[in-house]
Design a protein around this motif. Sequence first.
Motif, short mmCIF file in Angstrom:
data_model
loop_
_atom_site.label_atom_id
_atom_site.label_comp_id
_atom_site.label_asym_id
_atom_site.label_seq_id
_atom_site.Cartn_x
_atom_site.Cartn_y
_atom_site.Cartn_z
N GLU A 134 2.14 -6.23 -6.04
CA GLU A 134 0.76 -5.72 -6.15
C GLU A 134 0.72 -4.38 -5.44
N VAL A 135 0.53 -3.30 -6.17
CA VAL A 135 0.59 -1.97 -5.59
C VAL A 135 -0.80 -1.35 -5.50
N SER A 136 -1.09 -0.77 -4.34
CA SER A 136 -2.37 -0.11 -4.14
C SER A 136 -2.12 1.29 -3.58
N PHE A 137 -2.49 2.32 -4.33
CA PHE A 137 -2.26 3.70 -3.89
C PHE A 137 -3.43 4.19 -3.04
N GLY A 138 -3.10 4.89 -1.94
CA GLY A 138 -4.12 5.50 -1.11
C GLY A 138 -4.01 7.02 -1.18
N VAL A 139 -5.04 7.66 -1.73
CA VAL A 139 -5.03 9.11 -1.92
C VAL A 139 -6.43 9.67 -1.63
N ARG A 140 -6.53 11.01 -1.62
CA ARG A 140 -7.85 11.61 -1.40
C ARG A 140 -8.67 11.63 -2.68
N HIS A 141 -7.98 11.60 -3.82
CA HIS A 141 -8.70 11.71 -5.11
C HIS A 141 -8.28 10.59 -6.05
N GLU A 177 -9.79 9.07 -8.28
CA GLU A 177 -10.28 9.21 -9.66
C GLU A 177 -9.28 9.95 -10.55
N ARG A 178 -8.39 10.73 -9.93
CA ARG A 178 -7.41 11.49 -10.73
C ARG A 178 -6.24 10.62 -11.20
N LEU A 179 -6.20 9.37 -10.73
CA LEU A 179 -5.06 8.50 -11.08
C LEU A 179 -5.35 7.61 -12.27
N HIS A 180 -6.49 7.84 -12.93
CA HIS A 180 -6.93 6.92 -13.99
C HIS A 180 -5.85 6.70 -15.05
N SER A 181 -5.28 7.81 -15.58
CA SER A 181 -4.32 7.63 -16.68
C SER A 181 -3.02 7.03 -16.17
N MET A 182 -2.63 7.38 -14.93
CA MET A 182 -1.41 6.80 -14.38
C MET A 182 -1.57 5.28 -14.23
N LEU A 183 -2.74 4.85 -13.75
CA LEU A 183 -2.96 3.41 -13.57
C LEU A 183 -3.00 2.71 -14.93
N SER A 184 -3.57 3.37 -15.94
CA SER A 184 -3.59 2.78 -17.28
C SER A 184 -2.17 2.56 -17.77
N GLY A 185 -1.30 3.54 -17.47
CA GLY A 185 0.10 3.44 -17.88
C GLY A 185 0.81 2.28 -17.22
N ALA A 237 -1.58 -1.88 -10.84
CA ALA A 237 -1.77 -1.14 -9.59
C ALA A 237 -3.22 -0.67 -9.52
N THR A 238 -3.70 -0.41 -8.30
CA THR A 238 -5.05 0.09 -8.07
C THR A 238 -4.97 1.34 -7.20
N ALA A 239 -6.10 2.05 -7.09
CA ALA A 239 -6.13 3.24 -6.24
C ALA A 239 -7.44 3.30 -5.48
N GLY A 240 -7.36 3.80 -4.24
CA GLY A 240 -8.53 3.98 -3.41
C GLY A 240 -8.20 4.97 -2.30
N SER A 241 -8.88 4.84 -1.18
CA SER A 241 -8.60 5.71 -0.05
C SER A 241 -7.34 5.24 0.67
N ALA A 242 -6.84 6.07 1.57
CA ALA A 242 -5.69 5.67 2.38
C ALA A 242 -6.04 4.41 3.18
N LEU A 243 -7.24 4.39 3.70
CA LEU A 243 -7.67 3.23 4.49
C LEU A 243 -7.69 1.96 3.65
N ASP A 244 -8.21 2.05 2.41
CA ASP A 244 -8.22 0.89 1.50
C ASP A 244 -6.80 0.37 1.28
N GLY A 256 0.86 -1.19 0.00
CA GLY A 256 0.00 0.00 0.00
C GLY A 256 0.89 1.23 0.00
N ILE A 257 0.58 2.19 -0.86
CA ILE A 257 1.39 3.42 -0.90
C ILE A 257 0.47 4.61 -0.62
#
Length: 209
Positions: A25-32, A34-42, A47-54, A4-5
């Motif tokens: 397996e990388v999972s980013f935790g951020v406040r937004h 939805e803004r990581l869509h293109s980075m995750l596509s790259g 990798a996935t993204a969700g809340s810090a708690l996720d 988790g990052i």
Amino acid sequence: MRIGILGAGMIGGTVGRLWAEAGHEVSFGVRHPERLHSMLSGLGGKATAGSALDAVAGADVVLAAIPFRAWPGVAAEIAAALGDKVLFDATVPDPPRDGAFGDAALAREDGVAFAVAPLLPRAKLVRAFSTVMWTTLQSQAHRAGDWVGIPLAGDDEKAVALAARLVSDAGFDPVVVGPLSQARRFDPGTAVFDSGMSGPQVRAALGLM
Ligand SMILES: NC(=O)c1ccc[n+]([C@@H]2O[C@H](COP(=O)([O-])OP(=O)(O)OC[C@H]3O[C@@H](n4cnc5c(N)ncnc54)[C@H](OP(=O)(O)O)[C@@H]3O)[C@@H](O)[C@H]2O)c1
């Protein structure tokens, strides 16, 4: 390994890409997220993204790469889910951006690590990735010749060994400096901080040869 990052900016995004490319397996935790869509596509779905708690809840190990001033709020949010997991801390106070919390951390004689440690007292804290500019992480991973050195310090030997393995997986030379009390030796203002030194150069500068 499930990593988790917290934060997906210059440091979190760069180290996360290197770990995803190494097969983690990388999972980013951020406040937004939805803004990581293109980075995750790259990253081709590595990798996935969700809340810090996720990010913390699903992780074996967590890297913190958030602005230093965000620590009190983020720590309160993740403390229960983090429990006694391994936490790598790359965060560094940057005055005046990080306000009174950052200034107080930089003024500590025992080092920046001890401003963070009391916020998450059960976590196995390791200072890691705190000294190297993100552009160096981005351009120098797995380079030919001596790899860039990344100093590590923590009180839990297994956590430090895990940090060393994951620093190597990212393409850098882990330099184990000692317990958390030794992390001040690579805080801002020290010779190795933001120096771009190779592993052997970091060991020589810290008298570890
Ligand atoms: N840049 C470097 O070269 C470098 C080198 C060594 C150490 N560091 C340290 O590493 C940490 C991260 O630096 P960075 O340059 O990667 O920062 P950055 O590019 O500004 O990224 C910060 C990340 O943290 C997230 N975040 C989560 N909670 C936050 C909150 N409460 N407030 C603000 N952002 C929040 C942001 O995403 P959301 O806004 O979506 O939440 C963003 O993804 C800092 O402590 C910095 O001092 C940086």
